[in-house]
Design a protein around this motif. Structure first.
Motif, PDB file in Angstrom:
ATOM      1  N   HIS A 211       0.830  -1.206   0.000  1.00  0.00           N
ATOM      2  CA  HIS A 211       0.000   0.000   0.000  1.00  0.00           C
ATOM      3  C   HIS A 211       0.870   1.264   0.000  1.00  0.00           C
ATOM      4  N   LEU A 212       1.882   1.277   0.845  1.00  0.00           N
ATOM      5  CA  LEU A 212       2.727   2.466   0.971  1.00  0.00           C
ATOM      6  C   LEU A 212       3.630   2.668  -0.238  1.00  0.00           C
ATOM      7  N   ALA A 213       3.830   1.639  -1.042  1.00  0.00           N
ATOM      8  CA  ALA A 213       4.650   1.769  -2.241  1.00  0.00           C
ATOM      9  C   ALA A 213       4.040   2.777  -3.213  1.00  0.00           C
ATOM     10  N   GLU A 214       2.745   3.022  -3.071  1.00  0.00           N
ATOM     11  CA  GLU A 214       2.053   3.972  -3.936  1.00  0.00           C
ATOM     12  C   GLU A 214       2.217   5.424  -3.452  1.00  0.00           C
ATOM     13  N   PHE A 215       2.772   5.629  -2.285  1.00  0.00           N
ATOM     14  CA  PHE A 215       2.909   6.952  -1.688  1.00  0.00           C
ATOM     15  C   PHE A 215       4.263   7.557  -2.033  1.00  0.00           C
ATOM     16  N   ASP A 216       4.309   8.895  -2.098  1.00  0.00           N
ATOM     17  CA  ASP A 216       5.616   9.529  -2.193  1.00  0.00           C
ATOM     18  C   ASP A 216       6.132   9.747  -0.765  1.00  0.00           C
ATOM     19  N   LEU A 217       7.380  10.144  -0.660  1.00  0.00           N
ATOM     20  CA  LEU A 217       8.029  10.253   0.649  1.00  0.00           C
ATOM     21  C   LEU A 217       7.286  11.184   1.594  1.00  0.00           C
ATOM     22  N   ASP A 218       6.842  12.331   1.107  1.00  0.00           N
ATOM     23  CA  ASP A 218       6.132  13.279   1.966  1.00  0.00           C
ATOM     24  C   ASP A 218       4.836  12.676   2.516  1.00  0.00           C
ATOM     25  N   ASP A 219       4.157  11.872   1.687  1.00  0.00           N
ATOM     26  CA  ASP A 219       2.924  11.227   2.140  1.00  0.00           C
ATOM     27  C   ASP A 219       3.210  10.193   3.231  1.00  0.00           C
ATOM     28  N   VAL A 220       4.306   9.467   3.079  1.00  0.00           N
ATOM     29  CA  VAL A 220       4.682   8.477   4.101  1.00  0.00           C
ATOM     30  C   VAL A 220       5.033   9.192   5.394  1.00  0.00           C
ATOM     31  N   ILE A 221       5.775  10.271   5.298  1.00  0.00           N
ATOM     32  CA  ILE A 221       6.170  11.037   6.490  1.00  0.00           C
ATOM     33  C   ILE A 221       4.934  11.601   7.194  1.00  0.00           C
ATOM     34  N   GLY A 222       3.932  12.018   6.431  1.00  0.00           N
ATOM     35  CA  GLY A 222       2.724  12.601   7.008  1.00  0.00           C
ATOM     36  C   GLY A 222       1.626  11.598   7.329  1.00  0.00           C
ATOM     37  N   LEU A 223       1.922  10.320   7.203  1.00  0.00           N
ATOM     38  CA  LEU A 223       0.930   9.271   7.424  1.00  0.00           C
ATOM     39  C   LEU A 223       0.312   9.354   8.818  1.00  0.00           C
ATOM     40  N   THR A 224      -1.011   9.186   8.871  1.00  0.00           N
ATOM     41  CA  THR A 224      -1.715   9.244  10.161  1.00  0.00           C
ATOM     42  C   THR A 224      -2.266   7.875  10.540  1.00  0.00           C
ATOM     43  N   VAL A 225      -2.580   7.757  11.806  1.00  0.00           N
ATOM     44  CA  VAL A 225      -3.182   6.526  12.315  1.00  0.00           C
ATOM     45  C   VAL A 225      -4.507   6.262  11.612  1.00  0.00           C
ATOM     46  N   GLY A 226      -5.283   7.307  11.376  1.00  0.00           N
ATOM     47  CA  GLY A 226      -6.561   7.153  10.696  1.00  0.00           C
ATOM     48  C   GLY A 226      -6.417   6.624   9.287  1.00  0.00           C
ATOM     49  N   GLN A 227      -5.379   7.061   8.573  1.00  0.00           N
ATOM     50  CA  GLN A 227      -5.155   6.561   7.223  1.00  0.00           C
ATOM     51  C   GLN A 227      -4.868   5.064   7.235  1.00  0.00           C
ATOM     52  N   ILE A 228      -4.075   4.621   8.178  1.00  0.00           N
ATOM     53  CA  ILE A 228      -3.777   3.189   8.279  1.00  0.00           C
ATOM     54  C   ILE A 228      -5.032   2.415   8.652  1.00  0.00           C
ATOM     55  N   ALA A 229      -5.775   2.909   9.628  1.00  0.00           N
ATOM     56  CA  ALA A 229      -7.008   2.230  10.042  1.00  0.00           C
ATOM     57  C   ALA A 229      -8.008   2.165   8.888  1.00  0.00           C
ATOM     58  N   ASP A 230      -8.118   3.239   8.119  1.00  0.00           N
ATOM     59  CA  ASP A 230      -9.016   3.242   6.960  1.00  0.00           C
ATOM     60  C   ASP A 230      -8.571   2.223   5.925  1.00  0.00           C
ATOM     61  N   TYR A 231      -7.272   2.131   5.686  1.00  0.00           N
ATOM     62  CA  TYR A 231      -6.741   1.151   4.739  1.00  0.00           C
ATOM     63  C   TYR A 231      -7.102  -0.263   5.191  1.00  0.00           C
ATOM     64  N   VAL A 232      -6.859  -0.565   6.461  1.00  0.00           N
ATOM     65  CA  VAL A 232      -7.165  -1.900   6.979  1.00  0.00           C
ATOM     66  C   VAL A 232      -8.658  -2.185   6.858  1.00  0.00           C
ATOM     67  N   THR A 233      -9.480  -1.230   7.250  1.00  0.00           N
ATOM     68  CA  THR A 233     -10.945  -1.398   7.153  1.00  0.00           C
ATOM     69  C   THR A 233     -11.353  -1.687   5.718  1.00  0.00           C
ATOM     70  N   ASP A 234     -10.822  -0.936   4.771  1.00  0.00           N
ATOM     71  CA  ASP A 234     -11.144  -1.141   3.360  1.00  0.00           C
ATOM     72  C   ASP A 234     -10.733  -2.526   2.885  1.00  0.00           C
ATOM     73  N   ARG A 235      -9.540  -2.942   3.255  1.00  0.00           N
ATOM     74  CA  ARG A 235      -9.054  -4.273   2.829  1.00  0.00           C
ATOM     75  C   ARG A 235      -9.906  -5.375   3.427  1.00  0.00           C
ATOM     76  N   LEU A 236     -10.296  -5.244   4.674  1.00  0.00           N
ATOM     77  CA  LEU A 236     -11.120  -6.267   5.313  1.00  0.00           C
ATOM     78  C   LEU A 236     -12.514  -6.320   4.701  1.00  0.00           C
ATOM     79  N   ALA A 237     -13.037  -5.180   4.332  1.00  0.00           N
ATOM     80  CA  ALA A 237     -14.370  -5.120   3.746  1.00  0.00           C
ATOM     81  C   ALA A 237     -14.390  -5.730   2.345  1.00  0.00           C
ATOM     82  N   GLU A 238     -13.248  -5.716   1.664  1.00  0.00           N
ATOM     83  CA  GLU A 238     -13.161  -6.288   0.327  1.00  0.00           C
ATOM     84  C   GLU A 238     -13.107  -7.804   0.343  1.00  0.00           C
ATOM     85  N   ALA A 239     -12.763  -8.372   1.477  1.00  0.00           N
ATOM     86  CA  ALA A 239     -12.585  -9.834   1.565  1.00  0.00           C
ATOM     87  C   ALA A 239     -13.887 -10.576   1.346  1.00  0.00           C
TER      88      ALA A 239
END
Length: 103
Positions: A75-103
């Motif tokens: 997932h993070l491979a799609e981000f540029d460095l500034d986006d990775v540096i600015g990553l928030t807990v909510g963004q990670i939680a949203d990513y996990v929620t989305d992936r689980l919902a797709e299952a």
């Protein structure tokens, strides 16, 4: 015959709480020392002082907890460095929620 199954119901609050718990394991007592209340907009680098190696570790912990479909490194491979540096807990939680919902 078409697939009539509905996607699993995923509780975003429970996922967020799980992500916070895993992050707490990474930073340990530092969270108390920093006096940081972890919210959706809490930044990994700026607020929690986590580095890229910590994101790798978190990715492993997320895969162990939620299964291989939650691949943070991919997932993070799609981000540029500034986006990775600015990553928030909510963004990670949203990513996990989305992936689980797709299952």
């Amino acid at each position: 015959m078409p697939d009539t199954t509905t996607p699993p119901v995923v509780d975003p609050v429970a996922v967020f709480d799980d992500v916070v718990e895993l992050i707490g394991g990474l930073v340990g007592d530092d969270l108390d020392i920093l006096g940081v209340e972890v919210r959706g907009d809490t930044a990994f680098h700026e607020d929690l002082g986590l580095e890229s190696v910590d994101l790798v570790t978190l990715g492993t912990l997320l895969a162990e907890r939620f299964g291989p479909r939650v691949n943070l490194a991919e997932h993070l491979a799609e981000f540029d460095l500034d986006d990775v540096i600015g990553l928030t807990v909510g963004q990670i939680a949203d990513y996990v929620t989305d992936r689980l919902a797709e299952a």
